[in-house]
Design a protein around this motif. Structure first.
Motif, mmCIF file in Angstrom:
data_model
loop_
_atom_site.group_PDB
_atom_site.id
_atom_site.type_symbol
_atom_site.label_atom_id
_atom_site.label_comp_id
_atom_site.label_asym_id
_atom_site.label_seq_id
_atom_site.Cartn_x
_atom_site.Cartn_y
_atom_site.Cartn_z
ATOM 1 N N SER A 35 1.000 -1.135 -0.026
ATOM 2 C CA SER A 35 -0.034 -0.110 -0.193
ATOM 3 C C SER A 35 0.915 1.311 0.171
ATOM 4 N N GLY A 36 2.093 1.085 0.266
ATOM 5 C CA GLY A 36 3.249 2.201 0.314
ATOM 6 C C GLY A 36 3.110 2.474 1.906
ATOM 7 N N GLY A 37 2.454 1.875 2.694
ATOM 8 C CA GLY A 37 2.532 2.175 4.284
ATOM 9 C C GLY A 37 3.551 1.519 4.996
ATOM 10 N N LYS A 38 3.763 1.663 6.210
ATOM 11 C CA LYS A 38 4.999 1.156 6.937
ATOM 12 C C LYS A 38 5.039 -0.212 6.894
ATOM 13 N N ASP A 39 3.992 -0.970 7.126
ATOM 14 C CA ASP A 39 3.907 -2.450 7.292
ATOM 15 C C ASP A 39 4.341 -3.302 5.819
ATOM 16 N N SER A 40 3.685 -2.657 4.681
ATOM 17 C CA SER A 40 3.927 -3.640 3.495
ATOM 18 C C SER A 40 5.453 -3.143 3.309
ATOM 19 N N ILE A 41 5.960 -1.859 3.499
ATOM 20 C CA ILE A 41 7.155 -1.372 2.878
ATOM 21 C C ILE A 41 8.213 -2.067 3.760
ATOM 22 N N ALA A 42 7.934 -2.334 5.041
ATOM 23 C CA ALA A 42 8.913 -2.996 6.056
ATOM 24 C C ALA A 42 9.224 -4.553 5.676
ATOM 25 N N ILE A 43 7.909 -5.215 5.151
ATOM 26 C CA ILE A 43 8.245 -6.605 4.987
ATOM 27 C C ILE A 43 8.595 -6.753 3.335
ATOM 28 N N LEU A 44 8.427 -5.816 2.861
ATOM 29 C CA LEU A 44 9.115 -5.835 1.318
ATOM 30 C C LEU A 44 10.635 -5.612 1.377
ATOM 31 N N LEU A 184 4.638 -10.825 9.258
ATOM 32 C CA LEU A 184 4.570 -9.616 10.462
ATOM 33 C C LEU A 184 3.613 -10.072 11.645
ATOM 34 N N TYR A 185 3.186 -11.129 11.644
ATOM 35 C CA TYR A 185 2.064 -11.712 12.533
ATOM 36 C C TYR A 185 2.363 -11.316 13.888
ATOM 37 N N PHE A 186 3.339 -11.371 14.419
ATOM 38 C CA PHE A 186 3.812 -11.184 15.765
ATOM 39 C C PHE A 186 4.431 -9.794 15.920
ATOM 40 N N CYS A 187 4.547 -8.942 14.895
ATOM 41 C CA CYS A 187 5.070 -7.580 15.269
ATOM 42 C C CYS A 187 3.888 -6.745 15.514
ATOM 43 N N THR A 188 4.174 -5.942 16.707
ATOM 44 C CA THR A 188 3.003 -4.773 16.896
ATOM 45 C C THR A 188 3.055 -3.581 15.932
ATOM 46 N N ASP A 189 2.078 -2.794 16.083
ATOM 47 C CA ASP A 189 2.089 -1.679 14.927
ATOM 48 C C ASP A 189 3.156 -0.600 15.771
ATOM 49 N N ALA A 190 3.242 -0.785 16.944
ATOM 50 C CA ALA A 190 4.395 0.393 17.399
ATOM 51 C C ALA A 190 5.887 -0.194 17.199
ATOM 52 N N GLU A 191 5.962 -1.596 17.149
ATOM 53 C CA GLU A 191 7.340 -2.102 16.739
ATOM 54 C C GLU A 191 7.498 -1.666 15.235
ATOM 55 N N LEU A 192 6.414 -1.745 14.492
ATOM 56 C CA LEU A 192 6.767 -1.624 12.968
ATOM 57 C C LEU A 192 7.142 -0.206 12.668
ATOM 58 N N ARG A 193 6.405 0.765 13.456
ATOM 59 C CA ARG A 193 6.551 2.233 13.318
ATOM 60 C C ARG A 193 7.915 2.680 13.880
ATOM 61 N N LYS A 194 8.701 1.941 14.628
ATOM 62 C CA LYS A 194 9.832 2.203 15.374
ATOM 63 C C LYS A 194 11.028 1.624 14.153
ATOM 64 N N TYR A 195 10.768 0.346 13.600
ATOM 65 C CA TYR A 195 11.437 -0.207 12.574
ATOM 66 C C TYR A 195 11.602 0.728 11.375
ATOM 67 N N THR A 196 10.622 1.213 11.015
ATOM 68 C CA THR A 196 10.689 2.184 9.815
ATOM 69 C C THR A 196 11.326 3.360 9.972
ATOM 70 N N GLU A 197 11.109 4.068 11.171
ATOM 71 C CA GLU A 197 11.878 5.159 11.498
ATOM 72 C C GLU A 197 13.149 4.891 11.841
ATOM 73 N N ILE A 198 13.556 3.896 12.444
ATOM 74 C CA ILE A 198 14.947 3.592 12.294
ATOM 75 C C ILE A 198 15.749 3.531 10.922
#
Ligand code: SF4
Length: 289
Positions: A35-44, A184-198
């Motif tokens: 979608s271009g959002g944090k979750d799909s970009i992180a896993i891609l 990303l089943y066991f990753c929380t929203d907050a963890e993903l936000r932090k990952y993409t920010e780092i």
């Protein structure tokens, strides 16, 4: 140093999920629904980084500047990381905009924008992934999404609806459905936000302007508040669900036996004579006549 440790732990969690639930193999042709959002970009990023045979698929919903920005970010991201990107236009596929479809359907039925949009997204993305010869379709669903889904189904009085959830979607493999998986089943929203920010990915964190999921938002707020007082409540919901899933699947399988057929209009898999996407599209066509 702390960031390095965080990134290593995050990556390990994804690898463990893929291994423990047999989600992907290095020989699979993998499409990531983006979608271009944090979750799909992180896993891609991660699947590409880990050496999987991955390409991206974006369904351009053409919802004003929000879609334009997400498409642009995804195009730049894929170019930078040398990932093939496929785009489908909802407007081109439907013959009218998704907003038009939503307003036609809502004039006839008590449904929310996200229900209409979700049906169309699943229909178009599955069809395109199958055309592309994908073995697996990766989605960016995370632990928060899953806990919300499980809780919503309980509050709707229908926990059996959760049979198709889990790291691998669906209750059994179906020829016409590309297997959907959720690393990303066991990753929380907050963890993903932090990952993409780092990682410094260029991501639009704002919500879709047409989001209307009132019930889901209520559940999300409720779980977020609970989590403040009872840490790990979301993880516990998901863990408990995974223990009960085999029984839910067994019951659902016997109910659905022979129930999946081909839609008489589009030929895609359907539980009724006409699939939900065609039912909605027909409302729009009838409205325009
Ligand atoms: Fe569609 Fe709702 Fe997602 Fe917006 S928030 S893209 S309307 S499902």
């Amino acid at each position: 140093m702390a960031d390095k440790k965080y990134l290593e732990d995050f990556e390990k969690k994804i690898k463990d999920t893929i291994r423990d639930y047999h989600l992907l193999s290095k020989t699979d042709k993998i499409i990531v629904a983006c979608s271009g959002g944090k979750d799909s970009i992180a896993i891609l990023y991660l699947l590409n980084h880990l050496g999987y045979n991955v390409s991206a698929l974006i369904l351009d919903l053409e919802i004003g500047n929000w879609s334009k920005k997400n498409l642009k970010n995804t195009q730049i991201f894929c170019k930078t990381h040398n990932i093939e990107l496929h785009r489908i236009s909802a407007k081109k596929e439907l013959g009218y905009s998704i907003e038009h479809l939503m307003s036609c359907v809502k004039a006839k039925k008590a449904v929310e924008n996200c229900t209409v949009c979700g049906v169309i997204k699943r229909w178009l993305i599955n069809r395109k992934a199958r055309e592309l010869g994908a073995d697996k379709l990766v989605t960016g669903h995370n632990l928060d999404d899953e806990a919300q889904n499980i809780f919503m189904n309980i509050l709707k009085g229908n926990p059996s609806l959760s049979a198709g959830l889990g790291p691998k979607s669906g209750i059994e493999a179906q020829e016409l459905f590309v297997q959907r998986v959720k690393p990303l089943y066991f990753c929380t929203d907050a963890e993903l936000r932090k990952y993409t920010e780092i990682m410094g990915f260029n991501i639009l964190y704002s919500k879709c302007p047409l989001s209307s999921a009132v019930f889901r938002r209520g559940i999300k707020n409720c779980l977020d508040n609970f989590e403040k007082d009872y840490p790990d409540v979301k993880r516990n919901i998901v863990r408990k669900y995974l223990k009960t899933k085999p029984a839910l699947v067994k019951a659902q399988k016997s109910k659905e036996k022979g129930n999946i057929k081909r839609c008489s209009i589009c030929g895609e898999p359907a539980r009724a004579e006409v699939c939900k996407a065609c039912e909605f599209r027909k409302i729009a066509v009838d409205t325009n006549e």
